[in-house]
Design an enzyme around this catalytic site. Structure first.
Site, short mmCIF file in Angstrom:
data_model
loop_
_atom_site.label_atom_id
_atom_site.label_comp_id
_atom_site.label_asym_id
_atom_site.label_seq_id
_atom_site.Cartn_x
_atom_site.Cartn_y
_atom_site.Cartn_z
N LYS A 81 9.09 4.84 4.94
CA LYS A 81 7.33 5.00 5.05
C LYS A 81 7.04 6.28 6.00
O LYS A 81 8.11 6.84 6.85
CB LYS A 81 6.87 3.88 5.81
CG LYS A 81 5.46 4.04 5.98
CD LYS A 81 5.10 2.56 7.02
CE LYS A 81 3.36 2.19 6.89
NZ LYS A 81 3.04 0.81 7.18
N SER A 156 -0.33 -1.81 4.85
CA SER A 156 -0.22 -0.13 4.90
C SER A 156 1.05 0.35 4.15
O SER A 156 0.92 1.56 3.59
CB SER A 156 -0.51 0.37 6.05
OG SER A 156 0.53 0.11 6.97
N SER A 180 1.65 -5.27 7.56
CA SER A 180 1.79 -4.15 6.74
C SER A 180 3.15 -3.96 5.89
O SER A 180 3.21 -3.29 5.02
CB SER A 180 1.49 -2.77 7.57
OG SER A 180 0.15 -2.53 7.81
#
Lengths: 503, 95
Positions: A81, A156, A180
């Site tokens: 990420k 996210s 997330s």
């Protein structure tokens, strides 16, 4: 042993293929890099791809294997990420503020996965600074759900979920502040776990809400999540909230031989609120079907209550922004990141830099956080939210005296359409109601694929069930998910990308 | 609770974010709806409940007073918008 389908094989299967010399880490890496190049225009899952770095790492992994020094993840390609600091490869947090930022060091989790021999393919897209649940707040444009391209992937960690779901990487790191990891895992049909707070070092992860943020893996099976988490977890003195605990092998329960009733005696707690009105009918049906499977494996279900869970969304939207407003004050155009081109003085430089560098969602949350921490409002909002946080955490502790794990849907719905929530932030916030509690309490929780809205994909969207456990129960959660995945194939379904008009 | 546009500008000043006047009505509406959602907390009975800042009992870790990090100033300053002679440059603060 037949050669696995490189695009959709699990990391464990790829590791077996590497060990059997069916392909090299370099061949594996090149094939995935080619898929990423072909599908990036379709899904926008990556912010940065690092073909050169990946090929160097793959060659090193092959060399290590040739010397007999391969571990379980040696040569396995992964993606991080884009909030994990990676030295030499830009780290943007999907924000204009950090569009050109290259970190001068690796985060602790990045270092550990590098030492484990993984090959970093690139950095995945996310909601800006991890603030959002749809991946639409990214400065680099929305990411698309591989199951239905006009739907969001969730967020996210949306790019990470898509990378795993669309056959671009067998495993990826995510981070979870209010869901997330679990919510995009649910929306994209992948398996993801948020461990107990403090298990993974937050060193070198851009901070959103420090008391809630936790790193975790997303992959195609619970087994792969266990492998990844074993590599990612561990004490790190550079994170003052890292827990000084001995290193754990999260695969230890999974490798035990299977019996007819591997979950014999496991008590699954079902909070009524997780199955209440407002939860989509296909979601409830899929989770109930999963419960039937789990009962066949020997688990029993008990009713539990989480009386204060409905307050988790408002508590989160006080504490999260409060911590974010403090954490994000470091982005002032002085030491790194964006600086406005035109300004009159220092104050104006700060104000314009932050106005230009942050997107609307991030600005809203900074403003809310600033307000709830400001003079005269601290007690009414921040302190009050911290007290209700304790009530929620106490509810979980009470529930875990009656059950071993809590189960329910990860999200009340499946993935919404792109653009459907952007005008109404509250609607998006409320969809996080089942995931936030685990962050507030600091307990481990995971999302496991358990069905689709329609069994005739394309047309169907994935549904995930959530398992929550007591502190440090990761090995048990992963084992329950693993036993479920041994008798179901939801986690092995793949989206029909050809039908979406690509090769 | 309703935030006035003046209050929003005051918070924006504290947060060092310039807000375009034209965006204020929409922002006001969004913040109102968020605080409307948050205000439900005021009705929760929290008498005698201690605030929870962290989920684990944390002890501030101590370390020996030794230099552990090398000087990497040049490396760290490579990403800075403006540096000179190893220092970060900002607009003039004192006339």
């Amino acid at each position: 042993m037949s050669r696995p389908d490189i695009a959709y094989a699990t990391a464990s299967e790829l590791a077996a293929g590497l060990a059997a010399r069916q392909f090299s880490a370099l061949e594996l890496t090149d094939e995935l890099l080619a898929r990423i190049a072909a599908l990036q225009p379709v899904f926008n899952a990556f912010v940065s791809v690092d073909p050169d770095g990946a090929r160097v790492a793959a060659k090193a992994a092959d060399a290590a294997r040739a010397k007999g020094e391969a571990g379980p993840l040696t040569g396995i390609p992964i993606a991080h990420k884009d909030l994990y600091m990676t030295e030499g490869l830009r780290t943007t947090c999907s924000s204009k503020m950090l569009e050109h930022f290259v970190a001068p060091f690796d985060g602790h989790v990045v270092t550990l996965l590098k030492q484990a021999g993984t090959v970093l393919l690139g950095k995945t897209a996310m909601d800006e600074f991890a603030m959002g649940s749809s991946n639409e707040t990214s400065f680099f444009g929305p990411v698309r759900n591989p199951w239905q391209r006009d739907s969001v992937p969730g967020g996210s960690s949306g790019g990470a979920a898509v990378a795993v779901a669309a056959g671009l990487a067998p495993a990826a790191t995510g981070s979870d502040t209010g869901g997330s990891i679990r919510q995009p895992s649910s929306f994209c049909g992948v398996t993801g776990i948020k461990p107990t707070y403090g298990i993974c070092s937050r060193h070198g992860m851009a901070a959103f809400a420090s008391s809630l943020d936790q790193a975790g893996p997303m992959a195609r099976s619970a087994e792969d999540c266990a492998l990844m988490l074993t590599a990612m977890a561990g004490y790190d003195a550079r994170d003052a909230t890292s827990l000084p605990r001995p290193k754990e092998d999260y695969c230890r329960e999974l490798v035990k031989p299977s019996t007819a009733k591997p979950l014999d005696g496991i008590r699954i707690g079902l909070p009524e609120v997780f199955f209440a009105d407002g939860v989509g009918a296909p979601v409830v049906a899929a989770v109930e079907a999963a419960l039937t499977e789990l009962r066949k494996l020997g688990a029993v279900t008990v009713s539990v209550t989480l009386p204060n869970i409905s307050y988790s969304v408002p508590v989160y939207h006080v504490l999260g922004p409060a911590e974010a407003s403090s954490n994000l004050s470091c982005f002032d155009g002085v030491r790194y990141g964006h600086r406005a081109a035109h300004y009159t003085d220092l104050l104006d430089m700060y104000r314009k830099t932050r106005a230009e560098g942050f997107g609307d969602e991030v600005k809203r949350r900074i403003l809310i956080g600033t307000y709830v921490l400001s003079h005269g409002y601290y007690d009414a909002y921040y302190l009050k939210a911290q007290k209700v946080r304790r009530l929620i955490a106490d509810d979980y502790q009470a529930a875990f005296t009656q059950c071993d794990v809590i189960l329910g849907p990860t999200v009340p719905t499946t993935a919404p359409l792109l653009g459907a929530q952007m005008q109404d932030p509250i609607k998006m916030y409320l969809n996080d109601i089942f995931t936030i509690g685990a962050n507030l309490a600091g307990i481990p929780a995971m999302s496991v694929p358990c069905g689709f809205t329609s069994n005739n994909s394309p047309g169907g969207l994935p549904i995930g069930m959530q398992l929550q456990g007591a502190y440090f129960s990761e090995a048990q959660l992963l084992n329950i998910a693993h036993r479920f995945q041994q008798v179901t194939d939801w986690h092995r379904r793949v989206p029909n990308i050809q039908a979406l008009g690509t090769k | 609770m309703a935030l006035s546009q003046n209050e929003i500008q005051r918070i924006a000043h504290l947060a060092r974010i310039e807000i375009d006047e034209a965006m204020l009505p929409q922002l006001q509406q969004q913040l109102d709806s968020i605080f409307g959602m948050i205000d439900v907390l005021s009705k929760v009975n929290t008498d005698g409940v201690s605030p929870m800042a962290h989920t684990q009992p944390l002890v501030l870790p101590l370390r020996d007073d030794k230099v552990t990090e090398p000087d990497r100033r040049d490396h760290y300053q490579q990403g800075a918008p403006a540096v000179q002679d190893g220092l970060y440059l900002v607009p003039k603060v004192i006339e």
